[in-house]
Design a protein around this motif. Sequence first.
Motif, PDB file in Angstrom:
ATOM      1  N   GLU A 154      -1.711  10.762   1.140  1.00 15.80           N
ATOM      2  CA  GLU A 154      -1.529  10.814  -0.308  1.00 15.80           C
ATOM      3  C   GLU A 154      -0.623   9.690  -0.792  1.00 15.80           C
ATOM      4  O   GLU A 154      -0.914   9.013  -1.791  1.00 15.80           O
ATOM      5  N   LEU A 155       0.483   9.491  -0.090  1.00 17.00           N
ATOM      6  CA  LEU A 155       1.416   8.446  -0.492  1.00 17.00           C
ATOM      7  C   LEU A 155       0.733   7.075  -0.459  1.00 17.00           C
ATOM      8  O   LEU A 155       0.841   6.291  -1.419  1.00 17.00           O
ATOM      9  N   LYS A 156       0.022   6.797   0.601  1.00 13.90           N
ATOM     10  CA  LYS A 156      -0.646   5.506   0.707  1.00 13.90           C
ATOM     11  C   LYS A 156      -1.712   5.340  -0.372  1.00 13.90           C
ATOM     12  O   LYS A 156      -1.854   4.266  -0.976  1.00 13.90           O
ATOM     13  N   ALA A 157      -2.460   6.405  -0.642  1.00 16.60           N
ATOM     14  CA  ALA A 157      -3.518   6.329  -1.645  1.00 16.60           C
ATOM     15  C   ALA A 157      -2.948   6.066  -3.032  1.00 16.60           C
ATOM     16  O   ALA A 157      -3.509   5.278  -3.811  1.00 16.60           O
ATOM     17  N   ALA A 161      -3.520   2.771  -5.342  1.00  6.53           N
ATOM     18  CA  ALA A 161      -4.134   2.902  -6.660  1.00  6.53           C
ATOM     19  C   ALA A 161      -3.424   2.065  -7.721  1.00  6.53           C
ATOM     20  O   ALA A 161      -4.013   1.736  -8.750  1.00  6.53           O
ATOM     21  N   THR A 162      -2.160   1.706  -7.495  1.00  4.99           N
ATOM     22  CA  THR A 162      -1.434   0.876  -8.457  1.00  4.99           C
ATOM     23  C   THR A 162      -1.756  -0.609  -8.292  1.00  4.99           C
ATOM     24  O   THR A 162      -1.335  -1.418  -9.116  1.00  4.99           O
ATOM     25  N   VAL A 166      -1.302  -1.781   0.981  1.00 12.82           N
ATOM     26  CA  VAL A 166      -0.545  -0.942   1.913  1.00 12.82           C
ATOM     27  C   VAL A 166      -0.525  -1.584   3.286  1.00 12.82           C
ATOM     28  O   VAL A 166      -1.565  -2.000   3.820  1.00 12.82           O
ATOM     29  N   GLY A 167       0.685  -1.676   3.849  1.00 11.40           N
ATOM     30  CA  GLY A 167       0.861  -2.259   5.171  1.00 11.40           C
ATOM     31  C   GLY A 167       1.296  -1.222   6.191  1.00 11.40           C
ATOM     32  O   GLY A 167       0.880  -0.062   6.120  1.00 11.40           O
ATOM     33  N   TYR A 232       5.413   0.217   3.913  1.00 12.88           N
ATOM     34  CA  TYR A 232       5.670  -1.124   3.405  1.00 12.88           C
ATOM     35  C   TYR A 232       4.411  -1.612   2.666  1.00 12.88           C
ATOM     36  O   TYR A 232       3.297  -1.506   3.196  1.00 12.88           O
ATOM     37  N   VAL A 233       4.610  -2.106   1.455  1.00 12.03           N
ATOM     38  CA  VAL A 233       3.492  -2.530   0.623  1.00 12.03           C
ATOM     39  C   VAL A 233       3.768  -3.925   0.063  1.00 12.03           C
ATOM     40  O   VAL A 233       4.928  -4.333  -0.067  1.00 12.03           O
ATOM     41  N   ARG A 234       2.714  -4.632  -0.271  1.00 14.01           N
ATOM     42  CA  ARG A 234       2.830  -5.989  -0.812  1.00 14.01           C
ATOM     43  C   ARG A 234       2.024  -6.092  -2.106  1.00 14.01           C
ATOM     44  O   ARG A 234       0.927  -5.532  -2.200  1.00 14.01           O
TER      45      ARG A 234
END
Length: 237
Positions: A154-157, A161-162, A166-167, A232-234
């Motif tokens: 859920e967190l990754k999705a 979505a923003t 996602v890494g 971690y996201v970019r």
Amino acid sequence: MLTVDFRRLPVGPGLRVLDLGCGGGRHAFEVLRRGADVVAFDQDADELKSVAAMFAAMETAGEAPPEATADTVTGDALAMPFPDASFDRVIAAEVLEHIPDDMAAMREIHRVLKPGGVAAVTVPSFLPERVCWALSEAYHTAPGGHVRVYTLAELKAKLKATGLRVGPHHHAHGLHTPYWWLKCAVGVDDDDHPLVKAYHRLLVWDIMKRPALTRIAESALNPLIGKSVVVYVRKPA
């Protein structure tokens, strides 16, 4: 006690970093030590006073490189007072689980990140958190408490979505999960319970001494019952 792995979120001179929902400032202090320009952001003005005092103490003691800057800003995570693309890095550690409109907060993270910028987002892990909720209603119904339990998917999705990419992810603080289970079992406000006090002394000793035995034990426990999960996201360039 750091949740974010700064090997995965490199910070240093020339980078501007936002610590969103900084709380007591633990990550902001580490960012400053590493020479980046940091903004500690929180809605609790009183807590930010303590963070600002620590920033000043670090500068006086020579713990912060002279070229690095540190500021505190009070505000709402759903409408941050920063222009678009203001930060090279964003840290949001143990924040989203407190916010009813978490997607709005995630969109704000995306907005203030520069293209190519990286964010570290941490929330309580699903299994440890579900056990805490089952053991104690007071754990999650206190004012300002947790309003949801995230699965990793859920967190990754939601982050994806923003528009964020996602890494990698990892878990942290496996030794802390039994402490919270114990507190929930005996009463979250009963800090004087003998078992709670004994385990707390163990955790403080571990944080201060970091012996090899407990480091090995926590590494083994983290994938199973790590109290926090870090993603971690970019922001695409």
